[in-house]
Write a protein that holds these residues in place. Structure first.
Motif, PDB file in Angstrom:
ATOM      1  N   SER A  86      -8.638  63.156  24.792  1.00 29.27           N
ATOM      2  CA  SER A  86      -7.669  62.058  24.855  1.00 29.27           C
ATOM      3  C   SER A  86      -6.834  62.100  26.126  1.00 29.27           C
ATOM      4  O   SER A  86      -6.217  61.091  26.499  1.00 29.27           O
ATOM      5  N   LYS A  87      -6.810  63.252  26.790  1.00 31.40           N
ATOM      6  CA  LYS A  87      -5.973  63.367  27.990  1.00 31.40           C
ATOM      7  C   LYS A  87      -6.590  62.659  29.192  1.00 31.40           C
ATOM      8  O   LYS A  87      -5.876  62.262  30.116  1.00 31.40           O
ATOM      9  N   ARG A 133      -5.428  59.172  29.234  1.00 28.70           N
ATOM     10  CA  ARG A 133      -4.004  59.183  29.578  1.00 28.70           C
ATOM     11  C   ARG A 133      -3.803  59.328  31.077  1.00 28.70           C
ATOM     12  O   ARG A 133      -2.900  58.722  31.655  1.00 28.70           O
ATOM     13  N   ASP A 184      -1.088  58.120  17.614  1.00 32.71           N
ATOM     14  CA  ASP A 184      -2.524  57.807  17.576  1.00 32.71           C
ATOM     15  C   ASP A 184      -3.064  57.437  18.947  1.00 32.71           C
ATOM     16  O   ASP A 184      -3.864  56.511  19.094  1.00 32.71           O
ATOM     17  N   GLY A 185      -2.618  58.157  19.969  1.00 32.56           N
ATOM     18  CA  GLY A 185      -3.152  57.925  21.310  1.00 32.56           C
ATOM     19  C   GLY A 185      -2.454  56.845  22.088  1.00 32.56           C
ATOM     20  O   GLY A 185      -2.752  56.630  23.257  1.00 32.56           O
ATOM     21  N   GLU A 188       4.127  59.272  21.442  1.00 34.53           N
ATOM     22  CA  GLU A 188       2.687  59.096  21.316  1.00 34.53           C
ATOM     23  C   GLU A 188       2.311  59.003  19.840  1.00 34.53           C
ATOM     24  O   GLU A 188       2.619  59.881  19.048  1.00 34.53           O
TER      25      GLU A 188
END
Length: 210
Positions: free
Chosen positions: A124-125, A128, A13-14, A11
């Motif tokens: 951010s999750k 994902r 930067d996302g 991973e």
């Protein structure tokens, strides 16, 4: 995918970079695509197509790498106790997936909200989680429910809302060939079953910050 050859993910930067493929699976899929090219009337030995079966095999492994990832584990790894009880909205999450009926792409945006119940999750999750379920052979209806259920079952929030808007190439390129049609699906739990809360969510995802 075979556990003997896990796809390595990094991973940055996302973004998740996947640079390892199951060589046995690549060869098996590539062999089938060589036959497919011949069946279509093409010459798989000509220069432009010589490496196409291998490229397709690797592309398919990347586009379906969500089977190797555990979305609930991703959420649990970034859960924090926090006494915040208002709506958390993440909107305009890019979605790219493959329709399981024709193996053609569908793509668009997902809008997700949850109301915490003692725990929040790293923002951010949530994208994902969307990507993990989208990177599988899918139908949009099931994708919507899987995202909702994963967030609800893992975070145990007061409610979850998911809206997905996508264009489907199986409609745009074949069949009815309606290039501008958009399919919208939604799924709600808990507090979002109430019209007032649901309407607030819909207002937020359609509002502009300008």
């Amino acid at each position: 995918m075979d556990n003997d050859f896990p796809l390595r993910e990094e991973e940055i930067d996302g973004y998740v970079k996947i640079d390892r493929y199951n060589p046995e699976k690549v060869n098996r899929i590539a062999t089938h695509y060589t036959d497919i090219l011949e069946s279509l009337g093409e010459d798989p030995t000509r220069n432009g197509l010589l490496k196409t079966p291998e490229r397709v095999a690797k592309a398919l492994q990347f586009l379906t790498h969500g089977y190797d990832l555990d979305a609930a584990k991703i959420l649990k790894g970034a859960m924090f106790e926090e006494e915040y009880s208002q709506m958390v909205v993440v909107k305009d999450i890019e979605v790219f997936s493959l329709c399981e009926h024709h193996l053609l792409p569908f793509f668009g945006k997902a809008h997700i909200a949850y109301i915490p119940n003692g725990h929040i999750v790293g923002l951010s999750k949530i994208p994902r989680v969307v990507d993990i379920f989208a990177r599988r052979l899918q139908v949009q209806e099931r994708l919507t429910n899987e995202i909702r259920d994963c967030i609800q079952d893992t975070l145990k929030p007061i409610g979850v809302a998911v809206v997905i808007e996508c264009k489907h190439l199986c409609m745009a390129m074949r069949g009815v060939q309606k290039q501008n049609s958009v399919t919208t699906t939604s799924a709600f739990t808990g507090e979002f079953a109430r019209e007032r809360t649901r309407n607030e969510f819909l207002r937020l995802i359609t509002a502009s910050l300008d």
